[in-house]
Design a protein around this motif. Structure first.
Motif, PDB file in Angstrom:
ATOM      1  N   TYR A 105     -31.985 -39.012 -19.895  1.00 27.93           N
ATOM      2  CA  TYR A 105     -32.784 -39.736 -20.884  1.00 27.93           C
ATOM      3  C   TYR A 105     -33.545 -40.874 -20.213  1.00 27.93           C
ATOM      4  O   TYR A 105     -33.036 -41.527 -19.306  1.00 27.93           O
ATOM      5  N   ASN A 141     -34.355 -43.624 -24.261  1.00 24.45           N
ATOM      6  CA  ASN A 141     -33.696 -42.903 -25.361  1.00 24.45           C
ATOM      7  C   ASN A 141     -34.359 -41.583 -25.730  1.00 24.45           C
ATOM      8  O   ASN A 141     -34.158 -41.062 -26.818  1.00 24.45           O
ATOM      9  N   LYS A 142     -35.172 -41.044 -24.832  1.00 22.40           N
ATOM     10  CA  LYS A 142     -35.791 -39.739 -25.059  1.00 22.40           C
ATOM     11  C   LYS A 142     -35.405 -38.816 -23.908  1.00 22.40           C
ATOM     12  O   LYS A 142     -35.388 -39.234 -22.751  1.00 22.40           O
ATOM     13  N   PRO A 143     -35.111 -37.538 -24.221  1.00 22.15           N
ATOM     14  CA  PRO A 143     -34.747 -36.615 -23.141  1.00 22.15           C
ATOM     15  C   PRO A 143     -35.907 -36.394 -22.176  1.00 22.15           C
ATOM     16  O   PRO A 143     -37.021 -36.121 -22.592  1.00 22.15           O
TER      17      PRO A 143
END
Length: 173
Positions: free
Chosen positions: A51, A54-56
């Motif tokens: 991540y 907070n985003k893959p």
């Protein structure tokens, strides 16, 4: 209790991810389980995602070239309050990131138990309540040749790149 857990047992996992650095801290979630409820979770491999904000960023599937790995974990039995049935939960112990895996997952790596039956037998032995002999296992170690494949996401499993080999580390146990 059978402590060699089939992969299907992962459907109900502990509400914890036991970290290597908390296993010997009295009062921590994994302290007692590390002394009394160690388990082995056989699997063909494991998945990791990284991540950023907070985003893959990316997903990888890591599969044993030999077809199987042994993950070291903790387990416990508990009573389902709704059904009064006994349930078994397990969770894989996480270690610091391994240098060979840091480009795949920079925060942690799973405890990969070596395929040494005497060691696995001791790991599962409930009479061993002083886990100090397992301290070397709490260092990142690639115990198997792994084929790493980057995928778009687990739900669609489209390949992003060709698989590449992550070689087994020299034994240190």
């Amino acid at each position: 209790m059978n402590r060699l857990l089939p992969a299907l047992s992962l459907q109900s996992t502990l509400h914890l991810t036991p970290r290597y650095d908390k296993l010997n801290v009295k009062g921590s979630t994994g302290y007692q389980a590390y002394r009394h409820s160690r388990c082995v979770i056989p699997a063909t491999g494991f998945g990791e995602m990284e991540y950023v904000n907070n985003k893959p960023l990316h997903y990888h599937d890591l599969v044993a070239k030999s077809g199987a790995i042994l993950l070291g974990g903790l387990c416990r039995e508990w009573i389902n309050k709704d059904t009064s049935e006994t349930a078994l939960s397990c969770s894989v112990i996480t270690l610091p990131p391994h240098p060979k895996l840091v480009h795949i997952h920079s925060k942690a790596s799973p405890l990969l138990l070596p395929l040494e039956m005497a060691l696995v037998g001791r790991w599962l032995d409930e009479s061993i309540t002083d886990p100090s002999e397992f301290q070397p296992l709490l260092q990142p170690h690639i115990a198997y040749d792994l084929m790493a494949t980057q995928i778009d996401k687990p739900s669609t499993y489209n390949l992003v790149n060709e698989s590449h080999l992550i070689s087994v580390d020299a034994s240190s146990y």
